[in-house]
Design an enzyme around this catalytic site. Structure first.
Site, PDB file in Angstrom:
ATOM      1  N   HIS A  64       8.597  69.085 -38.322  1.00 39.12           N
ATOM      2  CA  HIS A  64       9.787  69.380 -39.056  1.00 39.12           C
ATOM      3  C   HIS A  64       9.378  70.246 -40.147  1.00 39.12           C
ATOM      4  CE1 HIS A  64      12.475  66.472 -36.872  1.00 39.12           C
ATOM      5  NE2 HIS A  64      11.452  65.936 -36.404  1.00 39.12           N
ATOM      6  N   TYR A 329       3.176  59.917 -40.386  1.00 39.09           N
ATOM      7  CA  TYR A 329       3.860  60.444 -41.520  1.00 39.09           C
ATOM      8  C   TYR A 329       2.767  60.561 -42.640  1.00 39.09           C
ATOM      9  CZ  TYR A 329       8.609  60.691 -39.141  1.00 39.09           C
ATOM     10  OH  TYR A 329       9.312  60.775 -38.274  1.00 39.09           O
TER      11      TYR A 329
HETATM   12  C1  HEM Z   1       5.571  58.701 -32.630  1.00 43.97           C
HETATM   13  C2  HEM Z   1       6.883  59.467 -32.667  1.00 43.97           C
HETATM   14  C3  HEM Z   1       6.815  60.411 -33.925  1.00 43.97           C
HETATM   15  C4  HEM Z   1       5.678  61.181 -34.521  1.00 43.97           C
HETATM   16  C5  HEM Z   1       4.208  60.881 -34.420  1.00 43.97           C
HETATM   17  C6  HEM Z   1       6.376  61.869 -35.673  1.00 43.97           C
HETATM   18  C7  HEM Z   1       5.775  62.782 -36.468  1.00 43.97           C
HETATM   19  C8  HEM Z   1       6.303  63.517 -37.593  1.00 43.97           C
HETATM   20  C9  HEM Z   1       5.458  63.850 -38.675  1.00 43.97           C
HETATM   21  C10 HEM Z   1       3.849  64.100 -38.653  1.00 43.97           C
HETATM   22  C11 HEM Z   1       6.486  64.497 -39.662  1.00 43.97           C
HETATM   23  C12 HEM Z   1       5.924  65.196 -40.887  1.00 43.97           C
HETATM   24  C13 HEM Z   1       5.827  63.923 -42.104  1.00 43.97           C
HETATM   25  C14 HEM Z   1       5.317  64.317 -43.238  1.00 43.97           C
HETATM   26  O1  HEM Z   1       4.694  65.344 -43.465  1.00 43.97           O
HETATM   27  O2  HEM Z   1       6.066  64.174 -44.640  1.00 43.97           O
HETATM   28  C15 HEM Z   1       7.678  64.063 -39.058  1.00 43.97           C
HETATM   29  C16 HEM Z   1       8.769  64.455 -39.642  1.00 43.97           C
HETATM   30  C17 HEM Z   1       9.983  64.185 -39.215  1.00 43.97           C
HETATM   31  N1  HEM Z   1      10.458  63.450 -38.248  1.00 43.97           N
HETATM   32 FE1  HEM Z   1       9.265  62.530 -36.855  1.00 43.97          FE
HETATM   33  N2  HEM Z   1       7.917  61.674 -35.770  1.00 43.97           N
HETATM   34  C18 HEM Z   1       8.104  60.936 -34.702  1.00 43.97           C
HETATM   35  C19 HEM Z   1       9.375  60.503 -34.301  1.00 43.97           C
HETATM   36  C20 HEM Z   1      10.619  60.827 -34.702  1.00 43.97           C
HETATM   37  C21 HEM Z   1      11.887  60.165 -34.376  1.00 43.97           C
HETATM   38  C22 HEM Z   1      12.280  59.087 -33.707  1.00 43.97           C
HETATM   39  C23 HEM Z   1      12.825  60.869 -35.265  1.00 43.97           C
HETATM   40  C24 HEM Z   1      14.317  60.764 -35.581  1.00 43.97           C
HETATM   41  C25 HEM Z   1      14.908  59.870 -35.176  1.00 43.97           C
HETATM   42  C26 HEM Z   1      11.940  61.685 -36.069  1.00 43.97           C
HETATM   43  C27 HEM Z   1      12.568  62.740 -37.108  1.00 43.97           C
HETATM   44  C28 HEM Z   1      11.767  63.048 -38.237  1.00 43.97           C
HETATM   45  C29 HEM Z   1      12.334  64.081 -39.211  1.00 43.97           C
HETATM   46  C30 HEM Z   1      13.677  64.306 -39.730  1.00 43.97           C
HETATM   47  C31 HEM Z   1      11.223  64.610 -40.104  1.00 43.97           C
HETATM   48  C32 HEM Z   1      11.198  65.208 -41.247  1.00 43.97           C
HETATM   49  C33 HEM Z   1      11.052  64.313 -42.663  1.00 43.97           C
HETATM   50  C34 HEM Z   1      11.069  65.223 -43.767  1.00 43.97           C
HETATM   51  O3  HEM Z   1      11.937  65.967 -44.094  1.00 43.97           O
HETATM   52  O4  HEM Z   1       9.663  65.124 -44.374  1.00 43.97           O
HETATM   53  N3  HEM Z   1      10.573  61.734 -35.937  1.00 43.97           N
HETATM   54  N4  HEM Z   1       7.630  63.295 -37.962  1.00 43.97           N
END
Ligand code: HEM
Length: 353
Positions: A64, A329
């Protein structure tokens, strides 16, 4: 002279004790780092697997990565206080920092090429407690466990085995369900027209100590208007940021928070399984987006929308995702903030990623 053997023995005992402590510390470190179990899934492995073939873009979120920050309020109507004693469910207005985003590790991706859009929120109560949530517009997740998510990332990156994705999909039929949604659900041309879903299940606890399993969604006030992928490709690479900036400049944008309450037996540990639509729903209030903030140098830059940061009255359920997400995260946050010099704090004109 007579006490010498005793003193030698006590020196040896001390040395043995020190050695035991050192070995235990090294073993604990090695265990935590995953060196004793190379097959174990670690947050670092999962974050590494998110990187595209050319490597991660330094300084940016590892997923994202493209998005746009905003500020606003959550106007609570008090209806959810019966479900949770979270302070932001008492009727009132609470400040929000949030981020519209795209599910891609590429901060320069073309908006038209990314199927999944997200909404991240931090809602702050007067006592300082916070509710952080990061949601997507898909109605369910493609895979049932964090291990399967890692497997999916590995299969999709596996260039040496042309059948890797086919084998993964055969072993994970829920992926086909997601593929059907991705292939058939209408696209919109605006973050403002999307419904964003928690997908993960949480437990709400009210003032009398009653627990309820819940999921939530932010449902847009703007009417979704379907556009074709080809129409979207004809727009600029950053049309979503341009669109939401114009909309918010002309009027605040709104979403209703709808909390869905599980029936006994509804699956809470598996975000591939949506709950039937007839479940009890509570409309808890309205998210009002008042101002678009700079993404490159704004208030979302050093914010980690960790889904386990919850106020009193909310906690994680048996859903394994929030804990796995929290750990991943944190790795992403640590890396990108350590890469500060690579982050375009002062972009030289053009659209900010
Ligand atoms: C094991 C499963 C998942 C992994 C490994 C993962 C991994 C990540 C990582 C590494 C980031 C960046 C975080 C940062 O640097 O602040 C991220 C952001 C995000 N993820 Fe996931 N994610 C997973 C599951 C999900 C699920 C289930 C959802 C939604 C239901 C989701 C929605 C988001 C969103 C909306 C962001 C953006 C957050 C922001 O604006 O900083 N993710 N994810």
């Amino acid at each position: 002279m007579a006490d010498r053997p005793t003193s030698n023995a006590s020196t040896v005992r001390s040395l043995v004790l020190i050695a035991v402590v050192v070995v235990a510390l090294v073993a604990a470190f090695a265990f935590t780092a995953g060196w004793l179990s190379p097959g174990r899934l670690t947050p670092a492995k999962i974050v590494n697997a998110l990187a595209p073939p050319g490597g991660a873009t330094l300084g940016f979120r590892r997923n994202h990565a493209k998005g746009i920050c905003f500020t606003g309020n959550f106007e609570s109507n008090g209806a959810a206080a019966a479900l949770s004693k979270a302070p932001m469910f008492a009727a009132g207005s609470y400040p929000v920092t949030g981020r519209f985003n795209l599910a891609t590790p590429d901060p320069k991706a073309q908006d038209a090429m990314v199927r999944v859009r997200g909404l991240s929120l931090r809602i702050v109560a007067p006592d300082g407690s916070e509710w952080r949530t990061a949601m997507i517009d898909a109605p369910f997740f493609p895979v049932a466990t964090p291990q399967a998510f890692y497997g999916l990332l590995q299969a999709s990156a596996n260039k040496s085995d042309p059948d890797a994705m086919k084998s993964f999909a055969a072993a994970h039929p829920e992926l086909g369900h997601f593929g059907a949604w991705a292939g058939s659900a209408p696209w919109t041309a605006s973050y403002a027209q999307e419904r964003y879903n928690s997908l993960n299940s949480f437990i709400f606890t009210n003032a009398t100590g009653q627990d309820q399993a819940v999921r939530w969604s932010f449902v847009p006030a703007a009417q979704p208007e379907a556009v074709t992928p080809d129409q979207l490709k004809a727009r600029g690479a950053d049309f979503l940021a341009t669109d939401i900036t114009q909309r918010v400049q002309s009027a605040p944008q709104r979403w209703t928070l709808v909390i869905m309450v599980a029936n006994p037996g509804d699956p809470t540990a598996d975000p591939t399984q949506a709950w039937p639509d007839d479940r009890r729903k509570v409309e808890a209030g309205t998210l009002v987006v008042n101002a678009i903030e700079p993404e490159a140098n704004g208030p979302c830059r050093d914010l980690n929308f960790d889904p386990t940061v919850l106020p009193p009255g909310m906690h994680v359920s048996d859903d394994p995702f929030p804990a796995a997400r929290s750990a991943a995260y944190a790795v992403s946050f640590d890396r990108r903030t350590a890469e500060d010099k690579d982050y375009p704090r002062h972009p030289a004109g053009g659209a900010t990623p």
